[in-house]
Design an enzyme around this catalytic site. Structure first.
Site, PDB file in Angstrom:
ATOM      1  N   ASN A 195      20.857 -11.798  -5.554  1.00 18.66           N
ATOM      2  CA  ASN A 195      21.623 -10.623  -5.957  1.00 18.66           C
ATOM      3  C   ASN A 195      23.127 -10.855  -6.015  1.00 18.66           C
ATOM      4  O   ASN A 195      23.831 -10.151  -6.715  1.00 18.66           O
ATOM      5  CB  ASN A 195      21.317  -9.443  -5.017  1.00 18.66           C
ATOM      6  CG  ASN A 195      21.342  -9.843  -3.562  1.00 18.66           C
ATOM      7  OD1 ASN A 195      20.617 -10.744  -3.137  1.00 18.66           O
ATOM      8  ND2 ASN A 195      22.184  -9.197  -2.783  1.00 18.66           N
ATOM      9  N   THR A 230       3.239  11.506   1.852  1.00 15.64           N
ATOM     10  CA  THR A 230       2.976  12.064   0.524  1.00 15.64           C
ATOM     11  C   THR A 230       3.729  11.270  -0.538  1.00 15.64           C
ATOM     12  O   THR A 230       4.907  10.962  -0.377  1.00 15.64           O
ATOM     13  CB  THR A 230       3.419  13.542   0.477  1.00 15.64           C
ATOM     14  OG1 THR A 230       2.690  14.244   1.471  1.00 15.64           O
ATOM     15  CG2 THR A 230       3.150  14.150  -0.885  1.00 15.64           C
ATOM     16  N   GLN A 252      15.931  -8.314  -8.255  1.00 16.66           N
ATOM     17  CA  GLN A 252      16.941  -8.616  -9.279  1.00 16.66           C
ATOM     18  C   GLN A 252      16.312  -9.201 -10.545  1.00 16.66           C
ATOM     19  O   GLN A 252      16.977  -9.324 -11.575  1.00 16.66           O
ATOM     20  CB  GLN A 252      17.980  -9.611  -8.734  1.00 16.66           C
ATOM     21  CG  GLN A 252      18.860  -9.053  -7.636  1.00 16.66           C
ATOM     22  CD  GLN A 252      19.874  -8.034  -8.143  1.00 16.66           C
ATOM     23  OE1 GLN A 252      20.291  -8.059  -9.297  1.00 16.66           O
ATOM     24  NE2 GLN A 252      20.263  -7.117  -7.274  1.00 16.66           N
ATOM     25  N   CYS A 299      25.359  -4.148   0.390  1.00 20.42           N
ATOM     26  CA  CYS A 299      25.014  -3.716   1.731  1.00 20.42           C
ATOM     27  C   CYS A 299      26.012  -4.177   2.769  1.00 20.42           C
ATOM     28  O   CYS A 299      26.115  -3.607   3.831  1.00 20.42           O
ATOM     29  CB  CYS A 299      23.631  -4.247   2.101  1.00 20.42           C
ATOM     30  SG  CYS A 299      22.468  -3.983   0.776  1.00 20.42           S
TER      31      CYS A 299
HETATM   32  C1  LIG Z   1      18.600  -4.140  -4.148  1.00 22.59           C
HETATM   33  C2  LIG Z   1      17.835  -5.219  -3.523  1.00 22.59           C
HETATM   34  C3  LIG Z   1      16.975  -4.978  -2.449  1.00 22.59           C
HETATM   35  C4  LIG Z   1      16.865  -3.629  -1.776  1.00 22.59           C
HETATM   36  O1  LIG Z   1      16.334  -2.651  -2.574  1.00 22.59           O
HETATM   37  P1  LIG Z   1      16.506  -1.107  -2.142  1.00 22.59           P
HETATM   38  O2  LIG Z   1      15.623  -0.371  -3.081  1.00 22.59           O
HETATM   39  O3  LIG Z   1      17.959  -0.796  -2.324  1.00 22.59           O
HETATM   40  O4  LIG Z   1      16.100  -0.991  -0.738  1.00 22.59           O
HETATM   41  C5  LIG Z   1      16.250  -6.033  -1.941  1.00 22.59           C
HETATM   42  N1  LIG Z   1      16.368  -7.260  -2.463  1.00 22.59           N
HETATM   43  C6  LIG Z   1      17.181  -7.534  -3.491  1.00 22.59           C
HETATM   44  C7  LIG Z   1      17.244  -8.919  -4.037  1.00 22.59           C
HETATM   45  C8  LIG Z   1      17.942  -6.524  -4.058  1.00 22.59           C
HETATM   46  O5  LIG Z   1      18.754  -6.813  -5.064  1.00 22.59           O
END
Ligand SMILES: *Cc1c(COP(=O)(O)O)cnc(C)c1O
Length: 385
Positions: free
Chosen positions: A147, A244, A186, A329
């Site tokens: 990412n 749910t 990604q 993050c």
């Molecule tokens: C965005 C991402 C995640 C996390 O996904 P969320 O839906 O935001 O929890 C995990 N792995 C990669 C490589 C990402 O780019």
């Protein structure tokens, strides 16, 4: 002028997805209820499941809906850990935190962990992974594409080597793993997601990176692989995830997947090349992080010597350019990125990393605007030092 170049953090939701979601919000029933409303919601959720399964060449019952990519990763890792109780796990130094942190927790609980290193462009060597496999290796988790720096990992090769390795095991040992998990969040928009061609046992993807809704993820779990759920309290998702179903998000995700257009995405490598070559030409003391080849077509990650990325991002924002620091993050953390450290980015380039991630909506005019603004912004930041 506004230019959104943070698509690797979250893509703008497609209007057709929005429409589908607002339509599905009228499906008020609970898919588990035995009444008309429930049935209608169930029928549509199951249609969406079947469509999503087809996209990765899986069966509907192999699809587990989760609240996010992070939850899907956690489910795979803790699910396998719970199944085997102990053992050895192999992953890489550049995984998303939603893989690294669960694995870190398992290290504290007695699992043995090996994180393979990557080369200077972020590539994992499949042989290095194979060489680390021990008798008690239960899980191998490798991301499909990074990412932060866009490196596309050789998942097919790893899958193939693993298949060979397993075929040589005695029949009784084959059920013990090693199981292969891939975080494909990604990659979904751009790469081959056929689970059989990739040779994976688990595959994670989500809605927020493919112009779909946020807060929806998928974990593909290969048939006959029983794993323990993270969330208990109901029989939804065949007992693999209680709660749910988020009908609107599920239908929105299916719509987003139906809109993935690999041909349309072919315009991106050209824009990417244009962007990179011009940045390297126009700005002094700048470094491209990540690979030249086998890179996601939407990813550009550069380090600028002598300035902090927060300063630059703030200035760019003022000009209507929304970029990112690479890892959404950890962008509030002062720690430099674990990915940049893993590929050995020299210290002087660690703090100035910026990720521009292109999207479907990106046009050459946007790039030209950035190429006009960015050198000025950097010059200003540098002059203030
Ligand atoms: C965005 C991402 C995640 C996390 O996904 P969320 O839906 O935001 O929890 C995990 N792995 C990669 C490589 C990402 O780019």
């Amino acid at each position: 002028m506004t230019v959104y170049l943070d698509n690797a953090a979250a893509t703008p939701i497609d209007n057709r997805v929005k429409k589908e979601m607002s339509r599905s919000m009228d499906l008020c029933g609970n898919p588990s209820s035995f009444n008309d409303g429930g049935r209608a919601a169930r029928v549509q959720t199951e249609q969406a499941r079947a469509q999503i399964a087809r996209f990765i060449n899986a069966r509907p019952e192999e699809i587990v809906f989760t609240s996010s990519g992070s939850e899907a990763n956690n489910t795979a890792i803790f699910g396998v850990a719970d199944k085997f109780r102990s053992g050895h796990i192999i992953s890489t130094a550049i995984e998303h935190p939603s893989v690294l942190e669960p694995i870190g927790k398992l290290a504290g609980e007695g699992f043995k962990i090996d994180l393979v290193s990557v080369d200077a462009e972020g590539f994992v060597n499949p042989r290095n992974i194979l060489n680390l496999i021990k008798k008690d290796t239960v899980l191998i988790s490798v991301m499909y594409a990074n990412n932060e720096i866009g490196t596309i990992e050789p998942i097919r090769e790893i899958g193939k080597l693993l298949k060979e390795y397993r075929s040589k095991l005695p029949l009784s040992a084959r059920n013990r793993g090693p199981l292969f998990h891939v975080d494909a969040c990604q990659a979904t928009e751009y790469l081959n997601m056929n689970v059989h061609e990739l040779g994976v046992d688990f595959l994670t993807f989500n809605g927020s990176k493919i112009y779909g809704p946020k807060g929806i993820g998928v974990l593909y779990v290969k048939r006959d692989l029983e794993i323990k759920p993270l969330i208990l309290g109901g029989n939804q998702e065949r007992g693999r995830r209680a709660g749910t179903e988020n009908t609107a998000a599920i239908l929105g995700l299916a719509k987003a997947i139906s809109l993935i257009n690999k041909k349309e995405n072919k315009k991106l490598p050209k824009l990417q090349d244009y962007f990179i070559s011009n940045i390297l030409k126009k700005i002094s003391d700048v470094r491209l992080n990540g690979p030249k080849k086998n890179r996601l077509p939407n990813n550009i990650n550069i380090s600028i010597f002598g300035v902090g990325n927060e300063e630059i991002l703030l200035q760019l924002d003022k000009h209507g350019i929304h970029a990112g620091s690479g890892s959404a993050c950890t962008s509030h953390a002062v720690e430099p990125s674990h990915v940049l450290k893993a590929i050995g980015v020299p210290k002087k380039y660690l703090n100035g990393a910026i990720r521009f991630s292109l999207g479907r909506q990106t046009i050459k005019k946007d790039i030209d605007y950035v190429l006009k603004v960015l050198p000025k912004v950097i010059e200003k930041c540098r002059s203030l030092r």
